[in-house]
Design a protein around this motif. Structure first.
Motif, PDB file in Angstrom:
ATOM      1  N   HIS A 110      12.338  20.575  30.469  1.00 30.04           N
ATOM      2  CA  HIS A 110      10.778  21.479  30.387  1.00 30.04           C
ATOM      3  C   HIS A 110      10.753  22.184  29.806  1.00 30.04           C
ATOM      4  CE1 HIS A 110      14.299  24.494  29.669  1.00 30.04           C
ATOM      5  NE2 HIS A 110      14.859  24.736  30.068  1.00 30.04           N
ATOM      6  N   PRO A 111       9.176  22.606  28.946  1.00 30.99           N
ATOM      7  CA  PRO A 111       9.421  23.056  27.841  1.00 30.99           C
ATOM      8  C   PRO A 111      10.146  23.867  26.809  1.00 30.99           C
ATOM      9  CG  PRO A 111       7.138  22.699  29.420  1.00 30.99           C
ATOM     10  CD  PRO A 111       8.211  22.789  30.639  1.00 30.99           C
ATOM     11  N   ALA A 112      10.519  24.132  26.418  1.00 30.79           N
ATOM     12  CA  ALA A 112      11.391  24.679  25.114  1.00 30.79           C
ATOM     13  C   ALA A 112      11.207  25.951  24.800  1.00 30.79           C
ATOM     14  CB  ALA A 112      11.886  24.329  23.872  1.00 30.79           C
ATOM     15  N   ASN A 113      10.488  26.625  25.948  1.00 28.89           N
ATOM     16  CA  ASN A 113       9.650  28.046  25.886  1.00 28.89           C
ATOM     17  C   ASN A 113      10.090  29.074  26.662  1.00 28.89           C
ATOM     18  OD1 ASN A 113       7.874  30.120  24.738  1.00 28.89           O
ATOM     19  ND2 ASN A 113       6.266  29.174  25.306  1.00 28.89           N
ATOM     20  N   ARG A 137      14.509  28.836  35.110  1.00 30.07           N
ATOM     21  CA  ARG A 137      14.092  28.474  36.536  1.00 30.07           C
ATOM     22  C   ARG A 137      15.958  27.567  36.004  1.00 30.07           C
ATOM     23  NH1 ARG A 137       8.462  27.462  38.516  1.00 30.07           N
ATOM     24  NH2 ARG A 137       7.817  29.813  39.108  1.00 30.07           N
ATOM     25  N   ASP A 138      16.020  26.964  35.598  1.00 30.35           N
ATOM     26  CA  ASP A 138      17.045  25.924  35.593  1.00 30.35           C
ATOM     27  C   ASP A 138      18.331  26.446  35.140  1.00 30.35           C
ATOM     28  OD1 ASP A 138      15.664  23.741  36.669  1.00 30.35           O
ATOM     29  OD2 ASP A 138      15.722  22.767  34.903  1.00 30.35           O
ATOM     30  N   LEU A 139      17.795  27.847  34.453  1.00 29.82           N
ATOM     31  CA  LEU A 139      19.386  28.667  33.817  1.00 29.82           C
ATOM     32  C   LEU A 139      19.790  29.587  34.369  1.00 29.82           C
ATOM     33  CD1 LEU A 139      21.020  29.861  31.777  1.00 29.82           C
ATOM     34  CD2 LEU A 139      19.118  31.140  30.635  1.00 29.82           C
ATOM     35  N   ASP A 152      15.095  29.786  17.311  1.00 28.41           N
ATOM     36  CA  ASP A 152      15.126  31.280  16.594  1.00 28.41           C
ATOM     37  C   ASP A 152      14.964  32.409  17.472  1.00 28.41           C
ATOM     38  OD1 ASP A 152      12.219  30.507  16.907  1.00 28.41           O
ATOM     39  OD2 ASP A 152      11.543  30.893  14.762  1.00 28.41           O
ATOM     40  N   ARG A 153      14.850  32.132  18.424  1.00 28.70           N
ATOM     41  CA  ARG A 153      14.314  33.050  19.589  1.00 28.70           C
ATOM     42  C   ARG A 153      15.358  32.799  20.506  1.00 28.70           C
ATOM     43  NH1 ARG A 153       8.898  33.723  22.162  1.00 28.70           N
ATOM     44  NH2 ARG A 153       8.935  31.257  22.085  1.00 28.70           N
ATOM     45  N   CYS A 154      16.531  33.913  21.722  1.00 29.82           N
ATOM     46  CA  CYS A 154      16.345  33.669  22.846  1.00 29.82           C
ATOM     47  C   CYS A 154      16.627  34.389  23.713  1.00 29.82           C
ATOM     48  CB  CYS A 154      18.219  34.654  22.024  1.00 29.82           C
ATOM     49  SG  CYS A 154      19.140  34.065  23.486  1.00 29.82           S
ATOM     50  N   PHE A 155      17.041  34.630  24.461  1.00 29.81           N
ATOM     51  CA  PHE A 155      16.372  34.684  26.023  1.00 29.81           C
ATOM     52  C   PHE A 155      17.896  34.751  26.916  1.00 29.81           C
ATOM     53  CE2 PHE A 155      12.154  33.620  24.403  1.00 29.81           C
ATOM     54  CZ  PHE A 155      11.651  34.279  25.035  1.00 29.81           C
ATOM     55  N   VAL A 156      17.495  35.812  27.679  1.00 30.79           N
ATOM     56  CA  VAL A 156      19.309  36.223  28.414  1.00 30.79           C
ATOM     57  C   VAL A 156      18.686  37.051  29.657  1.00 30.79           C
ATOM     58  CG1 VAL A 156      20.867  37.783  28.253  1.00 30.79           C
ATOM     59  CG2 VAL A 156      20.059  37.659  25.816  1.00 30.79           C
ATOM     60  N   VAL A 157      19.656  35.958  30.928  1.00 31.73           N
ATOM     61  CA  VAL A 157      19.649  36.459  32.312  1.00 31.73           C
ATOM     62  C   VAL A 157      20.587  36.871  32.744  1.00 31.73           C
ATOM     63  CG1 VAL A 157      17.850  34.845  32.337  1.00 31.73           C
ATOM     64  CG2 VAL A 157      20.581  34.005  33.237  1.00 31.73           C
ATOM     65  N   ASP A 158      21.019  38.196  33.604  1.00 35.28           N
ATOM     66  CA  ASP A 158      22.197  38.308  33.489  1.00 35.28           C
ATOM     67  C   ASP A 158      23.106  37.364  34.937  1.00 35.28           C
ATOM     68  OD1 ASP A 158      21.150  38.518  36.579  1.00 35.28           O
ATOM     69  OD2 ASP A 158      20.935  41.338  35.818  1.00 35.28           O
ATOM     70  N   GLU A 159      24.054  37.906  35.795  1.00 32.75           N
ATOM     71  CA  GLU A 159      24.922  37.455  36.694  1.00 32.75           C
ATOM     72  C   GLU A 159      24.535  37.345  37.649  1.00 32.75           C
ATOM     73  OE1 GLU A 159      25.483  41.725  38.155  1.00 32.75           O
ATOM     74  OE2 GLU A 159      25.284  40.887  35.431  1.00 32.75           O
ATOM     75  N   LYS A 160      23.046  37.562  38.152  1.00 36.17           N
ATOM     76  CA  LYS A 160      22.389  37.374  39.309  1.00 36.17           C
ATOM     77  C   LYS A 160      21.501  36.696  38.609  1.00 36.17           C
ATOM     78  CE  LYS A 160      23.264  41.942  40.667  1.00 36.17           C
ATOM     79  NZ  LYS A 160      22.938  43.988  41.184  1.00 36.17           N
ATOM     80  N   GLY A 161      21.515  36.355  37.739  1.00 33.84           N
ATOM     81  CA  GLY A 161      20.150  34.760  37.210  1.00 33.84           C
ATOM     82  C   GLY A 161      18.618  35.770  36.971  1.00 33.84           C
TER      83      GLY A 161
END
Length: 472
Positions: free
Chosen positions: A227-230, A238-240, A260-269
């Protein structure tokens, strides 16, 4: 580059406000890059000094790194090639070694692109106002004349690896050894986090931390086959999200192509907004600065982050400073204000202890530390940092952007609001129930809307009203 030429080169299509970006083989070629390397040395007066050059996993990056190094060496600078690096590794090296440098990356752009992010010594940013335009002009001159004049002494080209030093430095800033055990899914998107994550969070180079890392797409591949790295685009998370739920993980991290950028998802996705991450990190950095004797630590946030950020900063005894969007603005204000930390809605996070530069990995480490030092799930921890409802950024294609903004101004003229024009136009209800910002894109025919309100119904009402006016 030695042939006689009469072609007039125009690099304005690839030189942006803060970096260079273009389509490989068209607006960015080895010949162009060599001229840019030479011009970089001349404009920053680096003859006789050592500069740093690296690149990401895009297929053209090694060739471009060598071309830039050749141009720089022709003009008398010594070059240390850093090989494969994330963008924040370049900032680390420029800061630690107090040298200027460049890295080849097009961040989250598609596979056919590449670009150059440049830095002055000490990781000081270079923008169109602070030298990038001059680099462009001189590179155009070298290309148009077909020659780069040789300096009195050609520079030497060597090799240096900074990955272990970078990893050790980050681990000193955030001690994760005392965390409770966490299961962490990391989606590197086939980008540079596939190299930096095992080094910093894993045990590739340093002792193991109390994390079980589940890797997604760690293979370095500049064609981005999965998938694009954006991660700013929801479909690229979605995969994450699926992997976090499948593995029963505590947290998911997604990095963009140059990490240089980081996005976060919780335990519920569910995504944890960059504003919530800004608040979470700000709280930790204020506490740390106060413990070291700083009376009122300063936190920078751009005007599109949630107003919860400024409220939290004030509550914790810090001082919140609001800025325009854009990393060169944030970095400049960070330096002027002596700020300890800065955050943007786009998931760029800046640290005084990282030479005021942005690093997704250090932000991720702070979130892991905040999660690991308490027993609750990330969904509960994140909720206290997101008390308001946001629209996210919505683009509208508009030919006459000023007229669209004027329609909104006229329609809201009878409301009890305050309007400021720090960056675009921000409309704030004086009762605190909502705010929204309309900001024109500098490069595309888009007007961007960001809205936030105390509840979903108000946000949707304001969002829909503004969009109807903008798109009328």
């Amino acid at each position: 580059m030695t042939s006689e030429q009469t072609t007039t080169f125009d690099l304005s299509a690839s030189f942006k406000a803060y970096d260079v970006r273009g389509i490989v083989g068209e607006s960015i070629t080895a010949e162009i890059v060599e001229a840019v390397g030479a011009a970089f040395v001349d404009v920053l007066q680096l003859e006789g000094q050592t500069i740093l050059v690296g690149g990401d996993m895009r297929p053209s990056s090694p060739e471009f790194s060598k071309a830039f190094a050749d141009g720089a060496a022709t003009r008398g600078a010594n070059v240390e090639l850093l090989d494969l690096i994330s963008t924040d590794e370049l900032y680390f090296a420029c800061g630690l070694l107090n040298r200027a440098g460049a890295t080849f990356t097009a961040s989250h752009n598609p596979a056919g692109y590449n670009g150059i992010k440049m830095s002055k010594a000490g990781a000081v940013p270079i923008s169109s106002e602070t030298g990038l335009k001059d680099v462009q002009s001189l590179a155009e001159h070298y290309l148009s004349t077909g020659t780069i004049p040789a300096a009195g002494q050609r520079g030497q080209i060597g090799v240096r690896d900074v990955l272990k030093e970078y990893s050790e430095y980050l681990r000193k800033l955030v001690d994760l050894s005392g965390s409770r055990r966490l299961k962490v899914v990391v989606d590197a998107g086939n980008g540079m986090a596939g190299l930096t994550t095992p080094a910093v969070l894993g045990d590739a180079l340093l002792p193991k931390l109390p994390f079980d890392i589940i890797p997604l797409y760690f293979e370095l591949d500049g064609s981005f086959p999965n998938h694009p790295a954006n991660p700013l685009e929801p479909e690229n998370l979605r995969d994450l999200q699926a992997a976090v739920i499948e593995h029963g993980a505590d947290i998911g991290l997604a990095f963009d192509g140059d990490a240089d950028r980081c996005f976060v998802v919780d335990e519920k996705g569910e995504p944890v907004s960059p504003s919530a991450v800004t608040g979470m990190v700000a709280r930790r950095e204020i506490a740390r600065a106060k413990a070291q004797g700083e009376a009122t630590p300063t936190i920078i946030h751009n005007l599109l982050t949630s107003r919860a950020v400024a409220e939290l900063v004030e509550h914790d005894g810090g001082r919140a400073v609001r800025t325009r969007v854009g990393h060169s603005f944030i970095k400049a204000v960070m330096a002027e204000e002596g700020a300890v930390f800065g955050g943007e809605h786009s998931a760029h996070f800046y640290f005084r202890d990282f030479w005021n530069a942005d690093t997704g990995m250090l932000a991720a480490m702070h979130v892991l530390a905040a999660l690991g030092e308490q027993d609750g799930p990330l969904s509960e921890l994140g909720r206290e940092y997101e008390p308001y409802v946001s629209s996210g950024e919505i683009n509208s294609e508009v030919e006459d952007k000023p007229a669209a903004v004027e329609r909104v101004r006229a329609d809201f003229a009878g409301e009890d609001i305050t309007i400021d024009t720090l960056d675009g136009s921000t409309f704030t209800a004086n009762d605190g129930s909502y705010w929204f910002n309309l900001r024109p894109s500098n490069t595309e025919p888009f007007l961007r809307l960001n809205a936030e309100a105390t509840d979903r119904a108000t946000m949707e009402r304001v969002r829909d009203r503004v969009l109807a006016l903008v798109r009328a």
